[in-house]
Design an enzyme around this catalytic site. Structure first.
Site, PDB file in Angstrom:
ATOM      1  N   GLU A   1       0.779  -1.228   0.000  1.00 59.63           N
ATOM      2  CA  GLU A   1       0.000   0.000   0.000  1.00 59.63           C
ATOM      3  C   GLU A   1       0.816   1.287   0.000  1.00 59.63           C
ATOM      4  OE1 GLU A   1      -3.443   0.183  -0.085  1.00 59.63           O
ATOM      5  OE2 GLU A   1      -3.358  -1.970  -0.458  1.00 59.63           O
TER       6      GLU A   1
ATOM      7  N   SER B   1     -44.248 -33.045  43.571  1.00 58.90           N
ATOM      8  CA  SER B   1     -43.762 -33.305  44.933  1.00 58.90           C
ATOM      9  C   SER B   1     -42.459 -32.574  45.261  1.00 58.90           C
ATOM     10  CB  SER B   1     -43.560 -34.805  45.137  1.00 58.90           C
ATOM     11  OG  SER B   1     -44.796 -35.489  45.066  1.00 58.90           O
TER      12      SER B   1
END
Length: 812
Positions: free
Chosen positions: A92, A468
């Site tokens: 770049e 229960s």
């Protein structure tokens, strides 16, 4: 003459150059004056915030989930390998460290291309100019943007160092496949950190900014390879690498493939809970600000919970028979490519898709995904009796052909030895929630068999009847209202006639048998329904509900009639677990929580400070000492005031009642309906099974002082699990498998007996003090003020029966 002409030419050229330069300067000055007022301030770059996804972790730093459109892992410049920096410079901007933010040579090249082609071919942008564009400008290719880009680049260079600019670039640049920045790209393309990449991989990533789609090594590996090799050549020409490095890198094949976010721990239900909480708190910013949420989840225990749920539901499946293959591909597709069909099917939790290719006398051959092959022996098929109904199966198969045929698309799971077992997707569902009783921190949570099929979180959203498993709360209310563990209750038939009912209510015990006079303790650990009903009737519904609300239960989920004694209370597994925490932690009401802390950058923006079950030591030192959790609860660790003072949880059950209830619930494990848990060989456990009418819900909630776990099994549509399904064989095995891991490294932790209790020898028949020489005498624990005073032989059987109301059948 010639000399005069030459001088005039020099003067003309000089004035021309001066005029051009002046004109360029004038144009530049005019552009600057025109554009500078509209330019953004570059000071914001010094505190730049990148759109970083929300990440969710376990308490031991295992990544659970990542949410957000952009994948980004910010990196610091001094942690970036030099080779990666050089690769980007070669691709770049190789003069990055020498130009002032704008490279005249690159701009001239771009201008020449514009003159030659009539259109913008390359922008001539430096890395600094790309930072300006990516942070402040659009990607529209027009001249005004380019001038802005140049001016911003010059400003950026004046205010930031070169390394700071490069770091911004490496973290902001888009590199394809939702990856922003080099940290994310390394993970997406190679499943590695930037420090694990080789030189060829670095060059491949450096080639992406120019055109992330065109040079993408996944989408177009050939074009990406050309770009990579060009960058490697540039690196060699610029003396960033030597010939040996170049030759080695250029030989490397393209190894990129898509790597999703690397989830280290499968806990999707808790991840979704976190996501919803963060969105509620921060809105859509939760996805982009880079929050890190550390949960209370223990990765080892979560893995055990996942496996226990899957195994428990597979066991339920096998008890109820085989529904048949998913399809037969031979009948549907003929002899087409079955492998292609398989590769399109996702796994379901522990289940793998497979196709039967050969059926033998003792085994079948199967194809699996990605070209894998295997066999299933008859031993791993023999469970597959034909499903006839939820209560009936057909005959046991004798050969593989009784169950399977060529072309059957089936599900298989892997045994511990690596072999395959025939399987099927479960019809039933299950949920598990495990927490620390002292502060409510959730250690593991599973909301169903497969989150990706159903996001419905049964641990936190499924309001189910408790059966229960709710009885211990009724019994603790009885103790709080003066009963004892030795109070005699009549286990005998009872009939309720009510004008509001179509018929009389005749509740029964699950085994349809009655034991007559029964001690309260035995009534609970044997889960005797008629005992529970008489206890609630004697204490009173209003008194009981007031007590239950004190424990933390919502009145809206509690039935205001005697059916409450049988578990006609509706709540989620998490709510039931929170209730049981009162038993496990010594009598304190805590609130479950699952977010330990939230970090934003280096700052902790939320730190949990839950109410804790304080023992006497922590109460005495609450404001003077820091507290930390260890295997014994909360103890002193260092002097001084903590950043957040610990909050004591309210005590809602007396230590004496709590101790007695723990002792009875321990009997559930050793003498009652939870005896499967005896295999753990621990004496610090308590718990209770639960089964609702028609076996629509089965439960087991069990605990010691360090870990409490609730497990539910049932159908989403509230249909029956089958007449032989109970908490003891449906939910308890899941709890047991999980707790084997959860308690593996924890020593036994029995609670000390508090003051105010006495242990006496009593008659097992009357609950009164045992007479000397009574061969059936047993020991029982009492609160001092409720200890029996009368000897058993001073009470005649007839008067005892009259006192306790022992008649063959009560009618109300």
């Amino acid at each position: 003459m010639k000399r005069t002409v030459k001088l005039n030419l020099v003067k003309f050229l000089s004035w021309s150059l001066l005029t051009v330069a002046s004109g360029a300067a004038l144009v530049s000055a005019s552009a600057f004056l025109y554009l500078s007022p509209t330019l953004p301030s570059v000071e914001s770059l010094q505190d730049a915030k990148f759109q970083t996804p929300l990440r969710v972790f376990s308490q031991d730093n295992q990544l659970i989930a990542e949410y957000g459109e952009k994948r980004r892992t910010p990196v610091q410049f001094d942690k970036v390998p030099p080779e990666l920096i050089h690769a980007f410079m070669a691709a770049e901007d190789d003069r990055f460290y020498t130009h002032p933010g704008v490279d005249a040579f690159s701009l001239l090249r771009a201008a020449a291309q514009l003159v030659a082609t009539g259109s913008i071919q390359s922008g001539g942008s430096t890395i600094t100019m790309q930072v300006a564009k990516n942070f402040f400008l659009s990607h529209e290719r027009v001249f005004s943007r380019k001038f802005n880009e140049i001016l911003l680049a010059l400003q950026i260079e004046r205010q930031l160092s070169k390394n700071e600019i490069f770091e911004l670039y490496l973290n902001k640049i888009y590199l394809g496949n939702r990856s922003y920045g080099v940290g994310a790209a390394a993970q997406v393309y190679y499943g590695k950190s930037i420090n694990e990449l080789n030189l060829a991989q670095m060059a491949m990533i450096a080639g992406l900014p120019k055109a992330p789609s065109r040079y993408n090594p996944i989408n177009d590996p050939e074009r990406a390879l050309i770009r990579r090799d060009w960058i490697l050549g540039r690196m060699k020409d610029l003396d960033y690498i030597d010939k040996v490095q170049y030759d080695e890198a250029i030989k490397q094949p393209v190894t990129a493939s898509y790597h999703g976010a690397m989830m280290e721990l499968e806990a999707p239900y808790i991840a979704e809970m976190v996501r919803q909480k963060m969105i509620e708190q921060f809105g859509q910013d939760a996805y982009t600000e880079g929050f890190k949420v550390y949960t209370t989840i223990d990765s080892k225990q979560q893995l055990a919970a996942n496996q226990a749920i899957a195994n428990g539901l597979m066991a339920y499946n096998e008890r109820h028979g085989y529904h048949g293959p998913v399809a037969n591909l031979l009948e549907i597709e003929g002899q087409k490519n079955w492998q292609e069909h398989l590769d399109q099917i996702s796994s379901r939790s522990i289940l793998l898709p497979a196709v039967v290719t050969t059926v033998g006398d003792e085994e079948v051959a199967i194809d699996l995904k990605d070209g894998a092959k295997g066999t299933i022996t008859m031993e791993n098929i023999s469970w597959a009796k034909p499903f006839l109904s939820v209560n009936r199966t057909g005959k046991e198969p004798q050969t593989p052909a009784d169950v399977l045929k060529v072309g059957d698309q089936i599900w298989v799971r892997t045994n511990t030895d690596g072999s395959y077992r025939l399987a099927q997707e479960p019809k039933a569902q299950s949920a598990l929630v495990s927490l620390h009783p002292y502060d409510g921190s959730i250690l593991a949570l599973v909301g169903g068999y497969n989150f990706y099929d159903s996001m419905y979180n049964r641990a936190t959203q499924a309001v189910r009847q408790t059966g229960s498993s709710f009885k211990p709360f009724i019994y603790s209310a009885a103790l709080a209202h003066g009963m004892t563990a030795a109070t005699i209750i009549n286990d005998a038939p009872i009939v309720f006639d009510d004008a509001g009912l179509e018929d009389s209510w005749r509740p029964n015990n699950d085994n349809m048998k009655f034991n007559g006079p029964t001690r309260l303790r035995e009534g609970l650990y044997r889960s005797r329904n008629l005992v529970s009903i008489r206890i609630l009737r004697q204490v009173g519904i209003n008194n009981t509900i007031d007590y239950l609300q004190q424990l933390g239960f919502s009145e809206s989920g509690l039935s205001r009639d005697l059916s409450l004694s049988l578990g006609n209370a509706s709540m989620t597994p998490l709510e039931l677990a929170a209730g049981y925490a009162v038993f496990a932690n010594g009598g304190y009401r805590i609130e479950p929580y699952y977010i330990e802390r939230v970090e934003l950058g280096d700052e902790v923006i939320h730190q949990a400070n839950p109410a804790i079950a304080c023992n006497s030591k922590c109460v005495a030192n609450l404001q003077q000492t820091r507290l930390k959790k260890d295997d014994d609860g909360f103890v002193e660790s260092e002097e001084g005031i903590s950043d957040q003072d610990p909050i004591p949880a309210p005590m809602v059950m007396s230590p004496q009642i709590n101790f007695i209830m723990n002792d009875i619930l321990n009997d559930v494990i050793w003498k009652g309906t939870g005896q499967r848990a005896k295999v753990l060989k621990r004496h610090d456990l308590g718990g209770k099974t639960g089964t609702t009418n028609d076996s629509k819900d089965t439960w087991f909630v069990g605990f010691n002082p360090d870990v409490l776990t609730a497990v539910w099994v049932g159908m989403d549509d509230h249909s029956t699990l089958g007449r032989w399904e109970y908490g003891a064989n449906g939910a308890l095995p899941i709890w047991l498998e999980y707790m084997q891991t959860a308690l593996a490294d924890k020593p036994e932790h029995k609670r000390e007996q508090p003051e105010g209790l006495v242990t006496l020898k009593i008659s097992a028949e009357t609950g009164q003090l045992a007479s000397p020489g009574d061969p059936r005498a047993i020991f029982e624990v009492f609160r001092q003020e409720h200890a029996p005073q009368q000897l058993a032989d001073e009470i005649t059987p007839s008067s005892a029966e009259q006192e306790r109301g022992f008649v063959p059948e009560d009618i109300f």
